[in-house]
Every structure is written in structure tokens, then in C-alpha cells.
Design a protein around this motif. Structure first.
Motif, mmCIF file in Angstrom:
data_model
loop_
_atom_site.group_PDB
_atom_site.id
_atom_site.type_symbol
_atom_site.label_atom_id
_atom_site.label_comp_id
_atom_site.label_asym_id
_atom_site.label_seq_id
_atom_site.Cartn_x
_atom_site.Cartn_y
_atom_site.Cartn_z
ATOM 1 N N ARG A 214 0.832 -1.215 0.000
ATOM 2 C CA ARG A 214 0.000 0.000 0.000
ATOM 3 C C ARG A 214 0.864 1.262 0.000
ATOM 4 O O ARG A 214 0.350 2.359 0.177
ATOM 5 N N HIS A 215 2.173 1.063 -0.176
ATOM 6 C CA HIS A 215 3.130 2.182 -0.191
ATOM 7 C C HIS A 215 3.054 3.002 1.093
ATOM 8 O O HIS A 215 3.106 4.231 1.082
ATOM 9 N N LEU A 216 2.947 2.285 2.202
ATOM 10 C CA LEU A 216 2.880 2.917 3.514
ATOM 11 C C LEU A 216 4.122 2.562 4.326
ATOM 12 O O LEU A 216 4.670 1.462 4.188
ATOM 13 N N ARG A 217 4.537 3.464 5.183
ATOM 14 C CA ARG A 217 5.679 3.211 6.061
ATOM 15 C C ARG A 217 5.178 3.182 7.506
ATOM 16 O O ARG A 217 4.830 4.226 8.074
ATOM 17 N N PRO A 218 5.121 2.009 8.125
ATOM 18 C CA PRO A 218 4.608 1.932 9.497
ATOM 19 C C PRO A 218 5.587 2.566 10.487
ATOM 20 O O PRO A 218 6.799 2.514 10.305
ATOM 21 N N ASN A 219 5.034 3.137 11.532
ATOM 22 C CA ASN A 219 5.844 3.759 12.585
ATOM 23 C C ASN A 219 6.047 2.744 13.714
ATOM 24 O O ASN A 219 5.345 2.761 14.728
ATOM 25 N N ILE A 220 6.983 1.838 13.501
ATOM 26 C CA ILE A 220 7.243 0.794 14.501
ATOM 27 C C ILE A 220 8.219 1.351 15.528
ATOM 28 O O ILE A 220 9.395 1.588 15.237
ATOM 29 N N VAL A 221 7.726 1.532 16.749
ATOM 30 C CA VAL A 221 8.529 2.180 17.791
ATOM 31 C C VAL A 221 9.244 1.184 18.691
ATOM 32 O O VAL A 221 10.159 1.556 19.422
ATOM 33 N N LEU A 222 8.816 -0.094 18.637
ATOM 34 C CA LEU A 222 9.471 -1.106 19.460
ATOM 35 C C LEU A 222 9.291 -2.468 18.809
ATOM 36 O O LEU A 222 8.195 -2.794 18.348
ATOM 37 N N GLU A 223 10.363 -3.242 18.771
ATOM 38 C CA GLU A 223 10.339 -4.607 18.249
ATOM 39 C C GLU A 223 10.786 -5.563 19.346
ATOM 40 O O GLU A 223 11.678 -5.231 20.134
ATOM 41 N N ALA A 224 10.177 -6.742 19.400
ATOM 42 C CA ALA A 224 10.531 -7.743 20.410
ATOM 43 C C ALA A 224 10.307 -9.128 19.834
ATOM 44 O O ALA A 224 9.637 -9.285 18.812
ATOM 45 N N ILE A 225 10.852 -10.132 20.499
ATOM 46 C CA ILE A 225 10.625 -11.518 20.069
ATOM 47 C C ILE A 225 9.566 -12.200 20.932
ATOM 48 O O ILE A 225 9.154 -13.313 20.637
ATOM 49 N N ASP A 226 9.125 -11.513 21.963
ATOM 50 C CA ASP A 226 8.247 -12.094 22.974
ATOM 51 C C ASP A 226 6.898 -11.377 22.953
ATOM 52 O O ASP A 226 6.826 -10.164 23.156
ATOM 53 N N SER A 227 5.821 -12.118 22.723
ATOM 54 C CA SER A 227 4.480 -11.523 22.682
ATOM 55 C C SER A 227 4.109 -10.871 24.005
ATOM 56 O O SER A 227 3.442 -9.828 24.037
ATOM 57 N N ASP A 228 4.507 -11.480 25.123
ATOM 58 C CA ASP A 228 4.190 -10.901 26.421
ATOM 59 C C ASP A 228 4.880 -9.551 26.607
ATOM 60 O O ASP A 228 4.328 -8.639 27.232
ATOM 61 N N VAL A 229 6.098 -9.421 26.082
ATOM 62 C CA VAL A 229 6.802 -8.140 26.150
ATOM 63 C C VAL A 229 6.044 -7.092 25.341
ATOM 64 O O VAL A 229 5.850 -5.950 25.786
#
Length: 314
Positions: A214-229
Motif C-alpha cells: 500500500r506504499h505505507l511506512r509503518p511507525n514501529i517504535v518497538l520490536e521484540a521476540i516475545d508476545s508478552d513483552v
């Protein structure tokens, strides 16, 4: 020639031709590894490795052929061990599973518990990592069975089968403005902070692809490997979470968070089960695979291991 020499050569390749690291992994000395490899080369009458001084620089062309044979020999040696274990102790041993955190936390507890009920003498060893690490653990025979969503099909040394489908869900605090919105679009999400998985985990590829299309750039402010985090930071109001649906189902649901389905935005994901090609699977390994999904049966897995896996793909 002997099995020790074969293992030294194989480990040297696994450790990027670093004999010191290979020696550490095999609990022996670097000079001993170097001497054994040279003795094997002399016996075969070829150089397996090209050298600059005393340092190994690359694998030679005949060395590549030797490595293929060594892989087959050592794989069959391990198969012999497993066959012996299988018939010496039909209902005991250790099941080594390589998987991601999401699978280990939300999907595997039920099947592992049911396996232990059926085989109380079988111990379970869980190895967690990224999908690429899961594949590596299977190839290096650290684990006998692997479960992950991404990357496993990229490895020709693995036999993979579809296990189950799942979708991402959007996770909000109750007071988030988007909660009251009937239909949430990618455009809506592109304008708010997002919290989701690291790019190598849990279907993140589909999330990135959906926004890119969709030619959109998401604003991802935090990445993790743990769903609970991820859920913890959503509760703090840092952003909208995107997690695997199993992280918000049943006992895993968070009473102070709202989940909305994300399949219409990101599509469905396919978790796969994997085995090293050519390996011998003990009975309790096959049983565990059957417990993972109704799609998997002992007969199907054995036919796939014999080279007929494509007909079972979806």
C-alpha cells in the motif's frame, strides 16, 4: 580414516574454517584437529582445504565432494544410534525440539504435556531461537523436530510440512481511539505508533509486505521476540500491538487489552514442522508431530521423509 576425522572436517566447516572454534566445540585441541584433517587429506590423496601458510582459507573443489560424503556418513551413524535407542528402549529417551519463543510459549505446552502422558520416560529439551536458528539446529542435529512460521522452507536439507494456520491480531488498551472504529485500515495503523515482532520472527514478513504493497511506512517504535513483552508495552500506552493470535487466546488473553483480528490486513500465516532430510525418526518423535496438528500423521511424515513432501503442501 575414522569418524573423528570426519567430525573434525564437518565442524571446521560449521565454524567458518576456524579450527580453534571447531576444537572448542568438540572439546579437543586445535593442533589435534589440524593434524587429524591433514592425515585424512594424506590418506585420500587430495586437499580438502586450501591454505595460506597454516591458515585454512577455503574449501577446495574435491573437498566439497568429500564434505558431501562425510555428511551422509555421519547422518547414517546418527541414524544407527537412534535405531539402537529405539529398539533398546522403546518408550524412553530425549525429544529435542527447536522452535521460536511464540511456539514454545503458546502452542507447544499442550502437545508436550500429552506426549509426556503417553511416554512418561521421555524427557523433553526445548531449544528456542529465530526461525533461521531453528533450521540450523535441525541441520546440525541439535534437535530432531522444529516448529516455526518463517524460513524453514528455504533450506533444502530440511523436510517441511504445513502444521496449522494462524493470523495476527491488533492489540489496544481499552481507551485507544481505534477501539471504537468499526473497520481499521492499514492507513489508520500507519498513523499510530506500532509495537510488534523483530523482523526475523512470527510472521513479521507479512506485516511488512502488507504495508509495502500500500506504499505505507509503518511507525514501529518497538520490536521484540516475545508476545508478552509486546503486550506489556501496549499496556503502558506506547502504541498498538501486532501479535500472534495465540498470544491473546484463552488463558493468554489480557483482561486490560482489546484484541481485534488482523487477517483482513495481513493475511494468514502458516506454521510448519520440519525434520532433517534423511534422518531416522523415533516413534515418540512421530507421535509428537501428530499431537501438533490434525494435518500430520505418521504415514504422511514418513512418506514426506522418503521424498514425497510436495503433495502435502498448501
Amino acid at each position: 580414516m575414522n569418524l573423528h576425522q570426519f567430525r573434525f572436517v564437518q565442524e571446521a566447516v560449521r565454524r567458518n574454517l576456524n579450527l580453534t572454534e571447531a576444537a572448542k566445540a568438540l572439546h579437543t585441541s586445535q593442533p589435534g584437529v589440524s593434524k587429524a584433517i591433514i592425515e585424512l587429506e594424506e590418506e585420500l590423496g587430495i586437499e580438502i582445504f586450501a591454505r595460506h601458510g597454516k591458515r585454512i582459507k577455503r574449501i577446495t573443489e574435491p573437498g566439497a565432494q568429500v564434505l558431501k560424503s562425510i555428511e551422509v556418513i555421519l547422518r547414517e551413524v546418527n541414524n544407527l544410534k537412534r535405531i539402537g535407542e529405539q529398539y533398546a528402549a522403546q518408550d524412553s529417551g530425549t525429544l529435542s525440539i527447536a522452535t521460536t519463543h511464540t511456539q514454545a510459549r503458546y502452542v507447544l505446552p499442550g502437545p508436550v504435556a500429552r506426549l509426556r502422558q503417553a511416554y512418561p520416560k521421555v524427557a523433553v529439551s526445548l531449544h528456542q531461537g529465530s526461525p533461521d536458528q531453528v533450521a540450523k539446529m535441525l541441520i546440525e542435529e541439535v534437535a530432531e523436530i522444529g516448529v516455526a512460521t518463517e524460513s524453514l522452507t528455504n533450506y533444502p536439507d530440511l523436510v517441511t510440512l504445513p502444521c496449522y494456520e494462524w493470523q495476527h491480531v491488533l492489540v489496544f488498551p481499552y481507551d485507544h481511539p481505534l477501539v471504537a472504529q468499526e473497520r481499521i485500515s492499514l492507513e489508520d495503523l500507519a498513523h499510530v505508533p506500532l509495537i510488534t515482532y523483530h523482523p526475523s520472527f512470527t510472521g513479521r514478513t507479512r506485516i511488512d509486505q502488507a504495508f509495502a504493497l500500500r506504499h505505507l511506512r509503518p511507525n514501529i517504535v518497538l520490536e521484540a521476540i516475545d508476545s508478552d513483552v509486546i503486550k506489556t508495552y501496549v499496556k503502558l500506552g506506547m502504541g498498538v500491538g501486532i501479535v500472534a493470535e495465540m498470544a491473546m487466546q484463552g488463558d493468554n488473553a489480557s483482561p486490560d487489552l482489546v484484541a481485534r483480528p488482523g487477517a483482513q490486513l495481513f493475511g494468514h500465516n502458516l506454521a510448519r514442522v520440519a525434520f532433517k532430510r534423511g534422518s531416522y525418526l523415533r516413534q515418540f518423535v512421530l507421535r509428537f508431530a501428530e499431537l501438533l496438528s490434525d494435518r500430520l500423521s505418521r504415514d504422511l511424515i514418513l512418506r514426506a521423509m522418503a521424498g514425497n513432501s510436495d503433495e502435502y503442501d498448501i
